[in-house]
Enzyme design. Structure first.
Site, PDB file in Angstrom:
ATOM      1  N   ILE A 115     -52.862  12.771 120.159  1.00 25.25           N
ATOM      2  CA  ILE A 115     -53.522  13.688 121.081  1.00 25.25           C
ATOM      3  C   ILE A 115     -53.250  13.275 122.521  1.00 25.25           C
ATOM      4  CG2 ILE A 115     -55.744  14.633 121.830  1.00 25.25           C
ATOM      5  CD1 ILE A 115     -56.797  14.197 119.014  1.00 25.25           C
ATOM      6  N   THR A 166     -52.673   9.365 130.211  1.00 30.49           N
ATOM      7  CA  THR A 166     -51.383   8.872 130.701  1.00 30.49           C
ATOM      8  C   THR A 166     -50.259   9.471 129.850  1.00 30.49           C
ATOM      9  OG1 THR A 166     -51.238   6.951 129.226  1.00 30.49           O
ATOM     10  CG2 THR A 166     -52.557   6.702 131.233  1.00 30.49           C
ATOM     11  N   ARG A 210     -54.660  22.981 113.310  1.00 37.13           N
ATOM     12  CA  ARG A 210     -53.398  22.767 112.567  1.00 37.13           C
ATOM     13  C   ARG A 210     -53.569  21.797 111.395  1.00 37.13           C
ATOM     14  NH1 ARG A 210     -52.909  24.293 117.518  1.00 37.13           N
ATOM     15  NH2 ARG A 210     -51.104  25.537 118.230  1.00 37.13           N
ATOM     16  N   HIS A 267     -48.683   7.922 127.588  1.00 35.11           N
ATOM     17  CA  HIS A 267     -48.537   7.147 126.344  1.00 35.11           C
ATOM     18  C   HIS A 267     -48.184   8.047 125.150  1.00 35.11           C
ATOM     19  CE1 HIS A 267     -50.301   3.976 123.423  1.00 35.11           C
ATOM     20  NE2 HIS A 267     -49.018   3.760 123.672  1.00 35.11           N
ATOM     21  N   PHE A 309     -41.318  14.981 109.277  1.00 40.32           N
ATOM     22  CA  PHE A 309     -42.118  14.788 110.493  1.00 40.32           C
ATOM     23  C   PHE A 309     -43.374  15.651 110.398  1.00 40.32           C
ATOM     24  CE2 PHE A 309     -42.660  13.520 114.825  1.00 40.32           C
ATOM     25  CZ  PHE A 309     -43.166  14.615 115.520  1.00 40.32           C
ATOM     26  N   SER A 359     -49.444   6.392 114.745  1.00 37.48           N
ATOM     27  CA  SER A 359     -48.236   7.171 114.471  1.00 37.48           C
ATOM     28  C   SER A 359     -46.958   6.431 114.842  1.00 37.48           C
ATOM     29  CB  SER A 359     -48.311   8.506 115.218  1.00 37.48           C
ATOM     30  OG  SER A 359     -49.344   9.307 114.664  1.00 37.48           O
ATOM     31  N   GLU A 384     -46.208   3.525 114.200  1.00 35.08           N
ATOM     32  CA  GLU A 384     -45.817   2.690 113.049  1.00 35.08           C
ATOM     33  C   GLU A 384     -45.307   3.508 111.860  1.00 35.08           C
ATOM     34  OE1 GLU A 384     -48.693   2.023 114.864  1.00 35.08           O
ATOM     35  OE2 GLU A 384     -47.577   0.410 115.857  1.00 35.08           O
ATOM     36  N   TRP A 407     -55.061   6.599 113.217  1.00 32.93           N
ATOM     37  CA  TRP A 407     -55.601   7.207 114.438  1.00 32.93           C
ATOM     38  C   TRP A 407     -55.972   8.655 114.134  1.00 32.93           C
ATOM     39  CZ3 TRP A 407     -56.176   6.839 119.896  1.00 32.93           C
ATOM     40  CH2 TRP A 407     -56.078   5.528 120.404  1.00 32.93           C
TER      41      TRP A 407
HETATM   42  N1  LIG Z   1     -53.271   7.380 120.935  1.00 28.00           N
HETATM   43  C1  LIG Z   1     -52.789   7.541 119.658  1.00 28.00           C
HETATM   44  C2  LIG Z   1     -52.104   6.528 118.991  1.00 28.00           C
HETATM   45  N2  LIG Z   1     -51.885   5.329 119.598  1.00 28.00           N
HETATM   46  C3  LIG Z   1     -51.482   4.124 118.861  1.00 28.00           C
HETATM   47  C4  LIG Z   1     -49.966   4.063 118.608  1.00 28.00           C
HETATM   48  O1  LIG Z   1     -49.561   5.004 117.617  1.00 28.00           O
HETATM   49  C5  LIG Z   1     -49.583   2.662 118.130  1.00 28.00           C
HETATM   50  O2  LIG Z   1     -50.295   2.375 116.940  1.00 28.00           O
HETATM   51  C6  LIG Z   1     -49.875   1.615 119.184  1.00 28.00           C
HETATM   52  O3  LIG Z   1     -49.195   1.976 120.376  1.00 28.00           O
HETATM   53  C7  LIG Z   1     -49.424   0.214 118.739  1.00 28.00           C
HETATM   54  O4  LIG Z   1     -48.057   0.207 118.415  1.00 28.00           O
HETATM   55  N3  LIG Z   1     -51.613   6.723 117.744  1.00 28.00           N
HETATM   56  C8  LIG Z   1     -51.798   7.932 117.099  1.00 28.00           C
HETATM   57  O5  LIG Z   1     -51.366   8.109 115.952  1.00 28.00           O
HETATM   58  N4  LIG Z   1     -52.473   8.933 117.740  1.00 28.00           N
HETATM   59  C9  LIG Z   1     -52.966   8.787 119.005  1.00 28.00           C
HETATM   60  O6  LIG Z   1     -53.575   9.747 119.560  1.00 28.00           O
HETATM   61  C1  LIG Z   2     -52.345   9.090 123.151  1.00 27.79           C
HETATM   62  C2  LIG Z   2     -52.773   7.679 123.088  1.00 27.79           C
HETATM   63  O1  LIG Z   2     -51.922   6.789 122.970  1.00 27.79           O
HETATM   64  C3  LIG Z   2     -54.194   7.274 123.331  1.00 27.79           C
HETATM   65  O2  LIG Z   2     -54.238   5.870 123.346  1.00 27.79           O
HETATM   66  C4  LIG Z   2     -54.725   7.786 124.675  1.00 27.79           C
HETATM   67  O3  LIG Z   2     -53.822   7.431 125.665  1.00 27.79           O
HETATM   68  P1  LIG Z   2     -54.187   7.331 127.233  1.00 27.79           P
HETATM   69  O4  LIG Z   2     -54.324   5.866 127.537  1.00 27.79           O
HETATM   70  O5  LIG Z   2     -53.005   7.989 127.925  1.00 27.79           O
HETATM   71  O6  LIG Z   2     -55.471   8.100 127.519  1.00 27.79           O
END
Ligand SMILES: Nc1c(NC[C@H](O)[C@H](O)[C@H](O)CO)[nH]c(=O)[nH]c1=O
Ligand SMILES: CC(=O)[C@@H](O)COP(=O)(O)O
Length: 166
Positions: free
Chosen positions: A91, A95, A136, A97, A122, A65, A67, A31
């Site tokens: 980022i 929501t 960064r 998430h 990390f 991330s 994973e 990602w």
């Molecule tokens: N939105 C971002 C993600 N989302 C994906 C999750 O990390 C993960 O792969 C998914 O939820 C399935 O388990 N990942 C990032 O590294 N950065 C993001 O901005």
């Molecule tokens: C940060 C993330 O996981 C990316 O999928 C965006 O999330 P959102 O659904 O909160 O816009």
């Protein structure tokens, strides 16, 4: 803001340990690949610049991330891996998430390090927007990949100090 105009990657490289025989795994999230590739380049180049050998560095990619934790555990459980560097960029979205991912990854990587006794670093950016990420990952605030590599080297030095008999 604490990070205003500061290069956050300024760190002391005095008295770094010899890592010429140490083996590193670098995990890279797919990602935000523009960012994570810059973090990888920073980490890889910094390891080489401070004594690591190219054939002692292995790279693994993970989908996101979240994973990084399981990927770190798989590498850290290997006898031929001394330290794991986990690189990602989560980022802020619309929501919560990103919050769940960030907390899970931070706690998960910590747990892997504690369970294996190996440095698990990390190197995950948690920016509010793309510009903060760019700043960064080789921008005005340095490169979190550089910092992660130096951190891994320093922790290996501490590990050697701790486990070296008087
Ligand atoms: N939105 C971002 C993600 N989302 C994906 C999750 O990390 C993960 O792969 C998914 O939820 C399935 O388990 N990942 C990032 O590294 N950065 C993001 O901005
Ligand atoms: C940060 C993330 O996981 C990316 O999928 C965006 O999330 P959102 O659904 O909160 O816009």
């Amino acid at each position: 803001m604490a990070s205003d105009l500061k290069n956050l990657s300024v760190f002391s490289t005095d008295a770094l340990p010899d890592v010429s025989e140490r083996r590193f795994a670098i995990l890279v999230s797919e990602w935000n690949t523009e960012i994570t590739e810059a973090l990888f380049r920073g980490a890889y180049d910094t390891l080489l610049a401070h004594g690591a050998k190219a054939d002692h560095i292995i790279r693994g990619n993970v989908p996101g991330s979240y994973e990084l934790t399981l990927g770190a555990q798989w590498f850290a459980q290997r006898d031929d891996i001394d330290a794991v560097i986990a690189l990602g960029c989560v980022i802020q979205g619309e929501t919560k998430h990103n919050d769940y991912i960030n907390h899970a990854v931070a706690q998960g990587l910590t747990t892997v390090g504690l369970k294996t006794g190996k440095p698990v670093i990390f190197g995950v950016l948690t920016p509010n927007d793309q510009q903060q990420a760019l700043d960064r990952a080789g921008g005005i605030h340095g490169n979190k990949g550089d910092e992660a590599a130096i951190t891994a080297i320093k922790m290996l030095g501490l590990q050697r100090q701790v486990y070296t008999q008087f």
